[in-house]
Scaffold this motif. Structure first.
Motif, PDB file in Angstrom:
ATOM      1  N   PRO A  56       0.793  -1.239   0.000  1.00  0.00           N
ATOM      2  CA  PRO A  56       0.000   0.000   0.000  1.00  0.00           C
ATOM      3  C   PRO A  56       0.823   1.287   0.000  1.00  0.00           C
ATOM      4  O   PRO A  56       0.292   2.353  -0.285  1.00  0.00           O
ATOM      5  CB  PRO A  56      -0.840  -0.104   1.272  1.00  0.00           C
ATOM      6  CG  PRO A  56      -0.941  -1.563   1.530  1.00  0.00           C
ATOM      7  CD  PRO A  56       0.369  -2.131   1.081  1.00  0.00           C
ATOM      8  N   ILE A  57       2.104   1.192   0.313  1.00  0.00           N
ATOM      9  CA  ILE A  57       2.950   2.380   0.237  1.00  0.00           C
ATOM     10  C   ILE A  57       2.857   2.977  -1.163  1.00  0.00           C
ATOM     11  O   ILE A  57       2.832   4.193  -1.331  1.00  0.00           O
ATOM     12  CB  ILE A  57       4.409   2.046   0.619  1.00  0.00           C
ATOM     13  CG1 ILE A  57       4.486   1.671   2.104  1.00  0.00           C
ATOM     14  CG2 ILE A  57       5.355   3.196   0.290  1.00  0.00           C
ATOM     15  CD1 ILE A  57       5.834   1.114   2.543  1.00  0.00           C
ATOM     16  N   PHE A  58       2.764   2.113  -2.191  1.00  0.00           N
ATOM     17  CA  PHE A  58       2.663   2.577  -3.574  1.00  0.00           C
ATOM     18  C   PHE A  58       1.312   2.301  -4.221  1.00  0.00           C
ATOM     19  O   PHE A  58       0.898   3.011  -5.116  1.00  0.00           O
ATOM     20  CB  PHE A  58       3.781   1.975  -4.431  1.00  0.00           C
ATOM     21  CG  PHE A  58       5.117   2.548  -4.103  1.00  0.00           C
ATOM     22  CD1 PHE A  58       5.446   3.836  -4.492  1.00  0.00           C
ATOM     23  CD2 PHE A  58       6.031   1.821  -3.370  1.00  0.00           C
ATOM     24  CE1 PHE A  58       6.671   4.390  -4.164  1.00  0.00           C
ATOM     25  CE2 PHE A  58       7.265   2.365  -3.041  1.00  0.00           C
ATOM     26  CZ  PHE A  58       7.588   3.644  -3.436  1.00  0.00           C
ATOM     27  N   LEU A  59       0.628   1.265  -3.769  1.00  0.00           N
ATOM     28  CA  LEU A  59      -0.656   0.907  -4.374  1.00  0.00           C
ATOM     29  C   LEU A  59      -1.837   1.632  -3.747  1.00  0.00           C
ATOM     30  O   LEU A  59      -2.940   1.596  -4.286  1.00  0.00           O
ATOM     31  CB  LEU A  59      -0.890  -0.605  -4.281  1.00  0.00           C
ATOM     32  CG  LEU A  59       0.046  -1.495  -5.085  1.00  0.00           C
ATOM     33  CD1 LEU A  59      -0.297  -2.955  -4.854  1.00  0.00           C
ATOM     34  CD2 LEU A  59      -0.004  -1.148  -6.563  1.00  0.00           C
ATOM     35  N   GLY A  60      -1.616   2.237  -2.600  1.00  0.00           N
ATOM     36  CA  GLY A  60      -2.709   2.900  -1.898  1.00  0.00           C
ATOM     37  C   GLY A  60      -3.347   1.978  -0.875  1.00  0.00           C
ATOM     38  O   GLY A  60      -3.207   0.757  -0.931  1.00  0.00           O
ATOM     39  N   THR A  61      -4.073   2.576   0.036  1.00  0.00           N
ATOM     40  CA  THR A  61      -4.637   1.818   1.155  1.00  0.00           C
ATOM     41  C   THR A  61      -5.834   0.962   0.769  1.00  0.00           C
ATOM     42  O   THR A  61      -6.301   0.175   1.590  1.00  0.00           O
ATOM     43  CB  THR A  61      -5.034   2.764   2.303  1.00  0.00           C
ATOM     44  OG1 THR A  61      -5.935   3.746   1.797  1.00  0.00           O
ATOM     45  CG2 THR A  61      -3.823   3.430   2.909  1.00  0.00           C
ATOM     46  N   ASP A  62      -6.327   1.072  -0.460  1.00  0.00           N
ATOM     47  CA  ASP A  62      -7.420   0.194  -0.889  1.00  0.00           C
ATOM     48  C   ASP A  62      -7.011  -1.272  -0.834  1.00  0.00           C
ATOM     49  O   ASP A  62      -7.840  -2.144  -0.593  1.00  0.00           O
ATOM     50  CB  ASP A  62      -7.882   0.541  -2.303  1.00  0.00           C
ATOM     51  CG  ASP A  62      -8.640   1.861  -2.341  1.00  0.00           C
ATOM     52  OD1 ASP A  62      -9.068   2.339  -1.264  1.00  0.00           O
ATOM     53  OD2 ASP A  62      -8.782   2.415  -3.440  1.00  0.00           O
ATOM     54  N   THR A  63      -5.717  -1.565  -1.041  1.00  0.00           N
ATOM     55  CA  THR A  63      -5.254  -2.953  -0.972  1.00  0.00           C
ATOM     56  C   THR A  63      -5.341  -3.499   0.444  1.00  0.00           C
ATOM     57  O   THR A  63      -5.380  -4.705   0.639  1.00  0.00           O
ATOM     58  CB  THR A  63      -3.812  -3.094  -1.499  1.00  0.00           C
ATOM     59  OG1 THR A  63      -2.959  -2.234  -0.750  1.00  0.00           O
ATOM     60  CG2 THR A  63      -3.723  -2.757  -2.973  1.00  0.00           C
TER      61      THR A  63
END
Length: 170
Positions: A56-63
């Motif tokens: 999520p650092i790069f994919l965002g907190t949706d993961t």
């Protein structure tokens, strides 16, 4: 005059950036193997939890909202890339500090410096950063994560000490 007073002049020591990057990458590999083994044996969430926390650092907190910590090629790929890039950057920082403070004089000095800097890295990653940006990383705090970061620092420091070229080898 400096000699009479016992003063030493400071000489900037060149860092072997290639050796530092390789040491960080190799230490990152050791950390990942330790995490997978430890998580597989002792973690009820399974071996992919850490990947789901790093991605999520790069994919965002949706993961983070996805249910469970099942294996996902996308999540694991991003987590591995993030982990290895950060490992390499830490290897570079560790080498620069070790060189300038002469912490690579003996294997014992390198081991102590690596352990200390690994503990500092743990505090930054799991105490400082979660307070300001990556709040979910706080859930990874614990003795096993601290120990893994100390081992990471030790491996990076000892490898850098062993791999770095001296001034005559450049």
């Amino acid at each position: 005059m400096d000699t009479l007073l016992g003063l030493r002049t400071w000489h900037w020591r060149a860092t072997d950036w290639t050796a530092a990057a390789v040491a960080g990458l190799a230490a990152g590999a050791v950390l990942m193997v330790l995490d997978l083994l430890w998580s597989s044996i002792f973690n009820a969430h399974g071996p992919w939890r850490t990947s789901h926390m790093i991605a999520p650092i790069f994919l965002g907190t949706d993961t983070l909202k996805a249910s469970g910590y099942a294996f996902s090629v996308g999540v694991v790929s991003v987590a591995l890339a993030t982990h290895y890039v950060l490992g390499m950057l830490f290897g570079l920082a560790l080498a620069a500090v070790m060189d300038q403070l002469r912490l690579d004089a003996t294997p014992g000095h390198a081991l102590a410096a690596g352990a200390f800097l690994g503990a500092v890295l743990y505090l930054i990653n799991f105490d400082v950063l979660p307070r300001f940006v990556f709040t979910w990383l706080a859930t990874l705090r614990g003795g096993e994560t601290m120990a893994a970061h100390v081992v990471f620092g030790i491996v990076a420091a000892l490898l850098y000490r062993r791999l770095k070229r001296t001034g005559t080898e450049h």
